[in-house]
Write a protein that holds these residues in place. Structure first.
Motif, PDB file in Angstrom:
ATOM      1  N   ASP A 275      -1.497   8.175  -8.581  1.00 48.66           N
ATOM      2  CA  ASP A 275      -2.307   9.259  -8.019  1.00 48.66           C
ATOM      3  C   ASP A 275      -3.636   8.748  -7.473  1.00 48.66           C
ATOM      4  O   ASP A 275      -4.136   9.253  -6.458  1.00 48.66           O
ATOM      5  N   GLU A 276      -4.221   7.740  -8.144  1.00 42.20           N
ATOM      6  CA  GLU A 276      -5.538   7.243  -7.728  1.00 42.20           C
ATOM      7  C   GLU A 276      -5.507   6.594  -6.345  1.00 42.20           C
ATOM      8  O   GLU A 276      -6.541   6.442  -5.687  1.00 42.20           O
TER       9      GLU A 276
ATOM     10  N   LYS B  64       0.574   4.028  -2.971  1.00 40.76           N
ATOM     11  CA  LYS B  64       0.350   5.440  -2.637  1.00 40.76           C
ATOM     12  C   LYS B  64       1.378   6.331  -3.327  1.00 40.76           C
ATOM     13  O   LYS B  64       1.061   7.427  -3.798  1.00 40.76           O
ATOM     14  N   GLU B  65       2.597   5.829  -3.427  1.00 39.43           N
ATOM     15  CA  GLU B  65       3.691   6.596  -4.027  1.00 39.43           C
ATOM     16  C   GLU B  65       3.609   6.622  -5.548  1.00 39.43           C
ATOM     17  O   GLU B  65       3.876   7.643  -6.179  1.00 39.43           O
ATOM     18  N   GLN B  66       3.209   5.505  -6.162  1.00 37.96           N
ATOM     19  CA  GLN B  66       3.323   5.342  -7.615  1.00 37.96           C
ATOM     20  C   GLN B  66       2.097   5.803  -8.395  1.00 37.96           C
ATOM     21  O   GLN B  66       2.216   6.142  -9.577  1.00 37.96           O
TER      22      GLN B  66
ATOM     23  N   ASP C 171       0.818  -1.216   0.000  1.00 38.33           N
ATOM     24  CA  ASP C 171       0.000   0.000   0.000  1.00 38.33           C
ATOM     25  C   ASP C 171       0.852   1.266   0.000  1.00 38.33           C
ATOM     26  O   ASP C 171       0.474   2.283  -0.599  1.00 38.33           O
ATOM     27  N   SER C 172       2.004   1.221   0.657  1.00 34.79           N
ATOM     28  CA  SER C 172       2.903   2.381   0.655  1.00 34.79           C
ATOM     29  C   SER C 172       3.442   2.644  -0.748  1.00 34.79           C
ATOM     30  O   SER C 172       3.553   3.799  -1.175  1.00 34.79           O
TER      31      SER C 172
ATOM     32  N   SER D 191      -3.442   7.764  -3.880  1.00 31.40           N
ATOM     33  CA  SER D 191      -2.771   8.706  -2.977  1.00 31.40           C
ATOM     34  C   SER D 191      -3.421   8.786  -1.591  1.00 31.40           C
ATOM     35  O   SER D 191      -2.723   9.031  -0.601  1.00 31.40           O
ATOM     36  N   PRO D 192      -4.758   8.575  -1.466  1.00 27.38           N
ATOM     37  CA  PRO D 192      -5.341   8.620  -0.107  1.00 27.38           C
ATOM     38  C   PRO D 192      -5.071   7.343   0.694  1.00 27.38           C
ATOM     39  O   PRO D 192      -5.385   7.287   1.888  1.00 27.38           O
TER      40      PRO D 192
ATOM     41  N   TYR E 221      -3.675   4.510   2.954  1.00 32.03           N
ATOM     42  CA  TYR E 221      -2.730   4.446   4.068  1.00 32.03           C
ATOM     43  C   TYR E 221      -2.818   3.055   4.678  1.00 32.03           C
ATOM     44  O   TYR E 221      -3.928   2.541   4.890  1.00 32.03           O
TER      45      TYR E 221
END
Length: 430
Positions: A41-42, A37-39, A33-34, A44-45, A47
Motif C-alpha cells: 500500500d505504501e 505498487k501491486e504488493q 516498480d509495478s 501505491s502511488p 508509477y
C-alpha cells in the motif's frame, strides 16, 4: 497471472518485434516498480518512470522492424546494443540481449557480446529486484527470485556480490539508494561485499557519486541508511579523509534532524554538513569536490552559513532575511530549523518556527515589500530628482530599510520626499 498495465507505445514495440519472430520483454525498474505498487500500500502511488525493453533482435533488426511503423529510431548506444525509439515526446530504450566482457576500472565493460537468451542478459544486472522481465502473454520472468526478495524487502546482488561490485563499484551506492528509497534491508552477503569493496568507489567519477548521494539523501529511509553506511558515503565523497567523521561517532541527533527535514536534497545536505561541524571555508571546498553547479553550491553554502542564526518573531526581521536569502531559500532554512528543534526536543522552538511561517505567508499574500525590486521607485526616478548615479544604490537600500522598519510607506510620492530629504542632508553634511 500478474498483469502490468503497459503503455500503448510499449505494447506496439513488443508486438512489432514479436511479429518479426523476435523476443521482447520490459525489464528492470519498470517491472520492479509495478510489483511494488501491486504488493505494498505504501508504494501505491508509484508509477514507473521509464519503460526499458530487452529483445533478442539486434540493433539493425530493431530499426528494420520499427521504421515502417513511422517510429523514429535513434542510435543512442549501438556499440552496446541500445537504440532509442521516439514516439511522440517519449523515448523508449530497446537493448539487445547481451553479456558483458571484461570491466574497465570497476565501472564499464570493455566490450559486450550479444546473446539469444534472456536469462543470460538478466544475469549481468545488479540486484535481483532489478533482474526481472515481463511479457503480457507470459507474465513475470524471474530466474533469480527477485519477486520473493521484493516481497521480503531485500536487496540482494545477482549471483556473487563480490563479482558484481568488482565489475561496477557504483552498484555499492545504488544498493544504498534503493535501501533509502524503499526501506529495504541489504542481504547479509551483499552487505559484507559492500564493506569489503568500498575502496573501489575511488574509481567512480565524482559526478556519478554526486547523483547517487543525492538519491540516498532524498529517500524516506535516508536516516536508517546513514546510520549504518555513513562511512561508505563519506569515503565515496572524500576518500580516506572522511568528511563525516563526527557523524560516525555521534549519530542520533544529527540523523533525526535529517529525517525531520523534507525529502529534498538541499536542506538535507546542508544540515548534514553543518552538523558535521565543518568550517564554512571547508564546506565550500567539499561541495566543489562533487562538482555541484555554482548556483547549488551558493544555495547550500548560504543555508549552512545562516543555520546558527537566532530566529525572531517579527515581520521586520523576516523581511530583512527574505531580502538576504530570497523567498525559496528562506523557506528551506525554516524547514531546517524546524527539523533541528524537533531532533533536539525543543517544542518552543518548533512553535516559534510555525509562527514565523505564518507571518511569512502573510507577507507573501499581501505582497509586502522586502527587496529592491518591490519598491515603488527605481533608479530612474531618483536620477530625475537629482540623486547622483553613485548614490542611487545606497539610497534605494536606505528606502527599503525604512519601509521594512515601517518608518515610511511604499508609495512613490512618499519615497521621493524621503529621497529628497536624504539628498538635502547629504549636501548639507557631505
Amino acid at each position: 497471472m500478474f498483469e502490468i498495465a503497459l503503455p500503448l507505445e510499449v505494447r506496439v514495440i513488443i508486438e512489432a518485434l514479436q511479429k518479426a519472430d523476435f523476443e521482447a520483454f520490459v525489464v528492470g525498474g519498470c517491472v520492479r516498480d509495478s510489483l511494488l505498487k501491486e504488493q505494498f500500500d505504501e508504494f501505491s502511488p508509484l508509477y514507473p518512470k521509464d519503460w526499458d525493453i530487452a529483445t533478442s533482435a539486434k540493433p539493425e533488426s530493431i530499426r528494420r522492424v520499427l521504421e515502417p511503423l513511422k517510429i523514429q529510431v535513434i542510435p543512442t548506444g549501438i556499440k552496446h546494443g541500445t537504440i532509442s525509439a521516439l514516439i511522440g515526446k517519449k523515448i523508449y530504450e530497446i537493448t539487445t540481449y547481451r553479456i558483458d566482457g571484461e570491466y574497465i576500472k570497476h565501472r564499464r565493460p570493455k566490450e559486450v557480446f550479444f546473446v539469444s537468451n534472456l536469462k543470460d542478459d538478466l544475469y549481468r544486472r545488479d540486484f535481483t529486484i532489478n533482474a526481472m522481465a515481463y511479457h503480457p502473454d507470459i507474465g513475470i520472468f524471474d530466474p533469480f527470485d527477485g519477486k520473493n526478495d521484493l516481497k521480503n524487502k531485500i536487496i540482494k546482488a545477482v549471483g556473487n556480490p563480490n563479482e558484481r561490485f568488482k565489475e561496477d563499484a557504483l552498484r555499492i551506492l545504488r544498493a544504498l539508494r534503493f535501501a533509502s528509497r524503499f526501506g529495504f534491508e541489504i542481504d547479509t552477503l551483499t552487505k559484507k561485499a559492500i564493506w569489503s569493496h568500498k575502496k573501489l568507489l575511488k574509481f567512480i567519477s565524482k559526478e556519478r557519486i554526486r547523483e547517487e548521494i543525492k538519491g540516498i539523501l532524498c529517500g524516506k529511509w535516508a536516516g536508517d541508511v546513514l546510520r549504518e553506511y555513513i562511512e561508505i558515503i563519506g569515503f565515496a565523497w572524500s576518500g580516506e579523509n572522511n568528511i563525516f567523521e563526527r557523524i560516525i561517532h555521534d549519530k542520533e541527533k544529527i540523523l533525526q534532524a535529517i529525517a525531520f527535514c523534507p525529502q529534498e536534497f538541499i536542506p538535507r545536505i546542508a544540515i548534514l554538513i553543518y552538523e558535521s561541524q565543518i568550517t564554512l571555508q571547508r564546506s565550500d571546498e567539499i561541495l566543489a569536490q562533487l562538482y555541484f553547479d555554482k548556483k547549488t553550491q551558493k544555495t547550500i553554502f548560504e543555508l549552512i552559513r545562516h543555520i546558527p542564526i537566532e530566529f525572531v518573531e517579527e515581520k521586520s526581521w523576516i523581511k530583512k532575511y527574505l531580502n538576504i536569502l530570497g523567498q525559496q531559500r528562506f523557506k528551506v532554512l525554516l524547514g531546517i530549523k524546524s527539523a533541528q528543534y524537533k531532533s533536539e526536543g525543543k517544542p518552543q522552538g518548533i512553535i516559534k518556527i510555525k509562527k514565523i511561517g505564518i507571518m511569512l505567508e502573510e507577507i507573501i499574500q499581501k505582497n509586502e515589500p522586502f527587496s529592491l525590486k518591490d519598491l515603488a521607485i527605481n533608479g530612474y526616478h531618483l536620477k530625475e530628482i537629482g540623486v547622483p548615479r553613485k548614490k542611487i544604490g545606497i539610497m534605494l537600500e536606505a528606502m527599503l530599510e525604512a519601509i521594512i522598519d515601517e518608518k515610511i510607506s511604499n508609495r512613490q510620492d512618499e519615497l521621493k520626499k524621503f529621497a529628497k530629504g536624504l539628498l538635502g542632508m547629504d549636501r548639507q553634511y557631505g
